[in-house]
Scaffold this active site. Structure first.
Site, mmCIF file in Angstrom:
data_model
loop_
_atom_site.group_PDB
_atom_site.id
_atom_site.type_symbol
_atom_site.label_atom_id
_atom_site.label_comp_id
_atom_site.label_asym_id
_atom_site.label_seq_id
_atom_site.Cartn_x
_atom_site.Cartn_y
_atom_site.Cartn_z
ATOM 1 N N SER A 1 0.828 -1.206 0.000
ATOM 2 C CA SER A 1 0.000 0.000 0.000
ATOM 3 C C SER A 1 0.863 1.258 0.000
ATOM 4 C CB SER A 1 -0.851 -0.018 1.267
ATOM 5 O OG SER A 1 -1.436 1.232 1.484
ATOM 6 N N TYR B 1 -2.119 -1.246 11.002
ATOM 7 C CA TYR B 1 -2.369 -1.708 9.624
ATOM 8 C C TYR B 1 -1.160 -1.404 8.737
ATOM 9 C CZ TYR B 1 -3.914 -1.676 4.781
ATOM 10 O OH TYR B 1 -3.979 -1.875 3.415
ATOM 11 N N LYS C 1 1.921 -3.831 6.667
ATOM 12 C CA LYS C 1 2.364 -3.788 5.262
ATOM 13 C C LYS C 1 3.896 -3.664 5.194
ATOM 14 C CE LYS C 1 -1.631 -4.299 3.371
ATOM 15 N NZ LYS C 1 -1.963 -5.643 2.868
HETATM 16 P P1 NAD Z 1 -11.345 -6.641 1.081
HETATM 17 O O1 NAD Z 1 -11.591 -6.629 2.545
HETATM 18 O O2 NAD Z 1 -12.456 -6.296 0.173
HETATM 19 O O3 NAD Z 1 -10.765 -8.067 0.643
HETATM 20 C C1 NAD Z 1 -9.955 -8.844 1.480
HETATM 21 C C2 NAD Z 1 -10.491 -10.267 1.443
HETATM 22 O O4 NAD Z 1 -9.652 -11.082 2.250
HETATM 23 C C3 NAD Z 1 -11.908 -10.388 1.979
HETATM 24 O O5 NAD Z 1 -12.697 -11.157 1.087
HETATM 25 C C4 NAD Z 1 -11.733 -11.112 3.312
HETATM 26 O O6 NAD Z 1 -12.842 -11.929 3.618
HETATM 27 C C5 NAD Z 1 -10.461 -11.920 3.046
HETATM 28 N N1 NAD Z 1 -9.675 -12.247 4.229
HETATM 29 C C6 NAD Z 1 -9.182 -11.411 5.180
HETATM 30 N N2 NAD Z 1 -8.491 -12.092 6.095
HETATM 31 C C7 NAD Z 1 -8.521 -13.401 5.719
HETATM 32 C C8 NAD Z 1 -7.998 -14.593 6.258
HETATM 33 N N3 NAD Z 1 -7.312 -14.611 7.399
HETATM 34 N N4 NAD Z 1 -8.217 -15.752 5.595
HETATM 35 C C9 NAD Z 1 -8.943 -15.771 4.450
HETATM 36 N N5 NAD Z 1 -9.473 -14.670 3.895
HETATM 37 C C10 NAD Z 1 -9.274 -13.504 4.532
HETATM 38 O O7 NAD Z 1 -10.091 -5.687 0.825
HETATM 39 P P2 NAD Z 1 -9.487 -5.123 -0.541
HETATM 40 O O8 NAD Z 1 -9.785 -3.680 -0.621
HETATM 41 O O9 NAD Z 1 -9.872 -5.994 -1.673
HETATM 42 O O10 NAD Z 1 -7.935 -5.263 -0.237
HETATM 43 C C11 NAD Z 1 -7.173 -6.361 -0.687
HETATM 44 C C12 NAD Z 1 -5.736 -6.177 -0.255
HETATM 45 O O11 NAD Z 1 -5.237 -4.941 -0.776
HETATM 46 C C13 NAD Z 1 -5.522 -6.117 1.258
HETATM 47 O O12 NAD Z 1 -4.312 -6.757 1.563
HETATM 48 C C14 NAD Z 1 -5.409 -4.631 1.532
HETATM 49 O O13 NAD Z 1 -4.676 -4.370 2.687
HETATM 50 C C15 NAD Z 1 -4.688 -4.168 0.280
HETATM 51 N N6 NAD Z 1 -4.886 -2.736 -0.026
HETATM 52 C C16 NAD Z 1 -6.170 -2.266 -0.160
HETATM 53 C C17 NAD Z 1 -6.365 -0.912 -0.423
HETATM 54 C C18 NAD Z 1 -7.759 -0.347 -0.541
HETATM 55 O O14 NAD Z 1 -7.914 0.863 -0.420
HETATM 56 N N7 NAD Z 1 -8.795 -1.141 -0.794
HETATM 57 C C19 NAD Z 1 -5.251 -0.053 -0.559
HETATM 58 C C20 NAD Z 1 -3.967 -0.584 -0.437
HETATM 59 C C21 NAD Z 1 -3.794 -1.942 -0.158
#
Ligand code: NAD
Ligand code: UDP
Length: 340
Positions: free
Chosen positions: A128, A153, A157
């Site tokens: 991120s 959080y 990362k």
């Molecule tokens: P999201 O919450 O929509 O998706 C994450 C998925 O992971 C969910 O379906 C959740 O059920 C699953 N999950 C979480 N912990 C788990 C576990 N222990 N076992 C199995 N499944 C698990 O989030 P997103 O926005 O799609 O983000 C995806 C990734 O991208 C994450 O790592 C997040 O930190 C990173 N990220 C997101 C953003 C953003 O703004 N959305 C920005 C930078 C980085």
């Protein structure tokens, strides 16, 4: 020819579901691992409606090493893993740090251990822009120094990036691409998948669409006295479909290059203020937004946007989708959510 298999942890989530669609469209066989703690099982049906292919699905918690072992043993022919599974709410991570460290770090450790045990060579990791903190120079490149994390959080990362680097150093058969996402917004143009925040959204865009839909009364714009051209915070908002394509590009790159650990910023290269986003939404949808200026949100950096030239040069990837289109898909998705 047999399709190449990719394991996608967190594949039912916001970015994971769009990436699954992009992977399937590019000819990959996708296996999703998700415990559905922040997503819904119907996402699998909706992915199938878009691509005509229902991804394989394993409902497991990535922190459960025995369950992971069982699943990886059955999918040891995968050529790579895209590791999305994580908790992502900054505020919640401050209130519940152990929940975040346990979920995000243990999931990664188990994933890496299983990859080594079953000889799966490639990992693409969701990092991120938060790792840059408040940068001294803009736009940020991959060489911009990282700042100490301001939340658990963000800390997960930074720790995850280091864990992956150390693991690759000790295991040269492992290859890693770390993707630093800026602010993903928008939804699939089919209107079938998008972001599904539970409760009150933390992020700007779902808040905007929920206000537009009448679910929330007004948007609080956090601060108008920043040292930016219009006084509002600046971010690099990237269409989630562009972001999804970058994962396919990363895997293709790993197939043909000697990758050790490579890091890429995924943004548009364009910083937009909160007010510019509000105007862009209103212009694209014709819906007026009820908003008010509120106090600054603690922890917000005034401005950050990406230089994504490296991803363009090495992965042949660049964000392409116009902002107007992104605003329309975000709005379309919001209107569809109530019908799901
Ligand atoms: P999201 O919450 O929509 O998706 C994450 C998925 O992971 C969910 O379906 C959740 O059920 C699953 N999950 C979480 N912990 C788990 C576990 N222990 N076992 C199995 N499944 C698990 O989030 P997103 O926005 O799609 O983000 C995806 C990734 O991208 C994450 O790592 C997040 O930190 C990173 N990220 C997101 C953003 C953003 O703004 N959305 C920005 C930078 C980085
Ligand atoms: N923001 C806002 N009101 C909201 C949510 C967010 O004004 O209800 C602002 C926030 O201050 C930041 C930008 O929108 O400047 C993006 O915030 P978001 O939480 O979406 O992403 P961040 O970059 O903080 O991860």
């Amino acid at each position: 020819m047999k399709k190449q298999k990719i394991i996608v942890t967190g594949g039912c989530g916001y970015i994971g579901s769009h990436t699954t669609v992009a992977l399937q469209n590019a000819g990959f066989d996708v296996v999703i691992l998700d415990n559905l703690m922040n997503s819904q099982i119907d996402t699998l049906d909706r992915i199938a409606e878009i691509t005509g292919i229902r991804p394989s699905f394993e409902r497991i918690d990535c922190t459960d090493v025995n369950a992971m072992h069982d699943v990886f043993a059955r999918h040891s022919d995968a050529m790579g893993v895209i590791h999305f599974a994580a908790l992502k709410a900054v505020g919640e991570s401050v209130a519940h740090p152990l929940k975040y460290y346990k979920n995000n770090i243990l999931s990664l450790l188990n994933t890496l251990e299983m990859m080594l045990e079953f000889k799966i060579p490639n990992i693409v990791f969701s990092s991120s822009a938060t790792v840059y903190g408040e940068p001294d120079q803009l736009p940020v490149t991959e060489d911009t120094p990282l700042k100490p994390a301001t939340s658990p959080y963000g800390q997960t990362k930074i720790m995850a990036e280091n864990i992956i680097r150390d693991t690759v150093k000790a295991n040269p058969e492992l290859h890693a691409v770390l993707l630093r996402y800026f602010n993903p917004i928008g939804a699939h143009p089919s209107g079938k998948i998008g972001e599904l925040p539970i409760g009150v959204p933390n992020n700007l865009m779902p808040y905007v669409t929920q206000v537009a839909a009448g679910i929330r009364e007004q948007l609080n714009v956090f601060g108008n006295d920043y040292n930016t051209p219009d006084g509002f915070c600046i971010r690099d908002y990237i269409d989630v479909n562009d972001l999804a394509d970058a994962h396919v590009a990363a895997l293709e790159h790993m197939k043909t290059n000697d990758v050790k650990v490579e890091v890429y910023n995924l943004g548009t290269g364009r910083g937009l203020s909160v007010m510019e986003i509000i105007k862009a939404f209103e212009d694209a949808t014709g819906v007026k937004l009820n908003y008010t200026i509120a106090a600054r949100r603690p922890g917000d950096v005034p401005a950050i946007w990406a230089c994504s030239d490296l991803a363009n040069e090495k992965l042949g990837w660049r964000a392409k989708i116009p902002l107007t289109e992104t605003m329309r898909t975000a709005w379309q998705w919001q209107k569809n959510v109530s019908k799901l």
